[in-house]
Design an enzyme around this catalytic site. Structure first.
Site, PDB file in Angstrom:
ATOM      1  N   HIS A 132     -87.601 -41.293  10.726  1.00  0.00           N
ATOM      2  CA  HIS A 132     -88.701 -40.559  10.092  1.00  0.00           C
ATOM      3  C   HIS A 132     -89.478 -39.760  11.139  1.00  0.00           C
ATOM      4  O   HIS A 132     -89.854 -38.607  10.911  1.00  0.00           O
ATOM      5  CB  HIS A 132     -89.645 -41.524   9.372  1.00  0.00           C
ATOM      6  CG  HIS A 132     -89.132 -41.995   8.046  1.00  0.00           C
ATOM      7  ND1 HIS A 132     -88.102 -42.910   7.960  1.00  0.00           N
ATOM      8  CD2 HIS A 132     -89.490 -41.689   6.779  1.00  0.00           C
ATOM      9  CE1 HIS A 132     -87.860 -43.140   6.672  1.00  0.00           C
ATOM     10  NE2 HIS A 132     -88.679 -42.409   5.944  1.00  0.00           N
TER      11      HIS A 132
ATOM     12  N   HIS B 140     -91.377 -50.114  12.222  1.00  0.00           N
ATOM     13  CA  HIS B 140     -90.877 -49.854  13.572  1.00  0.00           C
ATOM     14  C   HIS B 140     -91.840 -50.395  14.618  1.00  0.00           C
ATOM     15  O   HIS B 140     -93.016 -50.637  14.331  1.00  0.00           O
ATOM     16  CB  HIS B 140     -90.715 -48.345  13.800  1.00  0.00           C
ATOM     17  CG  HIS B 140     -89.629 -47.711  12.996  1.00  0.00           C
ATOM     18  ND1 HIS B 140     -88.296 -47.768  13.348  1.00  0.00           N
ATOM     19  CD2 HIS B 140     -89.679 -46.995  11.847  1.00  0.00           C
ATOM     20  CE1 HIS B 140     -87.585 -47.112  12.449  1.00  0.00           C
ATOM     21  NE2 HIS B 140     -88.401 -46.645  11.527  1.00  0.00           N
TER      22      HIS B 140
END
Length: 214
Positions: free
Chosen positions: A124, A166
């Site tokens: 992303h 993440h």
């Protein structure tokens, strides 16, 4: 034979320390964000930001953009951005398969069947940075749109950590990869004539399909 495989997969001590520190810093940042209004709000909207930069969403959306907006002035950006998105998806997929770093535990608990179980690097983030790089540095849009574009890219990156998708290293790696992909695209940027040829060939295939496959 099994021992050789285990030796190959053994993580060096220095890298293990870096990864442990990364986990600790990420955990402290997420905990601290609960006391900061802006970060808490960003975490609430993390799902929206995730969808706004999802690979499938961008790929399908951009193909639709090419399909419905038939304007020769847009061909060059349309073709190059499509190539860049495909490049990013391939690069991130290969790196994730190679590195195989697991996502933070909350992610694994929430989505045990999630096929994308690896966290390094953040796709992303790389995608958001790549899109921003192209629209600011290679094929600039109006200057007035720079701040919201940069704000979106930054929000996507930070939200990946706040949503516990993440760790920080994953996001930093994604940022670096996005910039490198942008630089690569600036070197191979397809000309207007090439873009016109690509779009024209696609349009011809569409017409042929309509004539022979009714």
């Amino acid at each position: 034979m099994l021992g050789e495989i285990e030796d190959k997969r053994k993580v060096p001590d220095m890298l293990q320390r870096i990864l442990r520190y990364d986990i600790q810093v990420t955990k402290k940042f997420v905990e601290m964000s609960q006391n900061i209004t802006a970060l808490r709000s960003l975490r609430i909207h993390s799902k929206f930001l995730e969808v706004s930069c999802h690979g499938i969403v961008w790929l399908a959306g951009w193909l639709s953009f090419i399909w419905f907006f038939n304007n020769r002035e847009l061909y060059q950006l349309q073709v190059n951005m499509l190539f860049a998105l495909i490049l990013d998806i391939i690069v991130i997929a290969v790196l994730k398969a190679f590195v195989r770093r697991r996502r933070p535990l909350p992610m694994n608990k929430l989505l045990p069947g999630n096929p994308d179980k690896y966290s390094f690097p953040s796709g992303h983030t790389s995608r958001a940075v790549l899109v921003a790089f192209i629209l600011i540095c290679i094929d600039p849009i109006y200057f007035i749109f720079y701040p919201p574009l940069l704000a979106w890219a930054g929000a996507v990156a930070i939200s990946r950590v706040l949503a516990e998708r993440h760790y920080f290293l994953d996001v930093f790696a994604g940022l670096g990869i996005g910039v490198l992909e942008g630089l690569f695209m600036s070197l191979i940027w397809f000309s207007q004539s090439t873009a016109v040829s690509v779009i024209t060939s696609l349009a011809d295939e569409k017409k042929d399909g309509g004539e022979y496959h009714v």
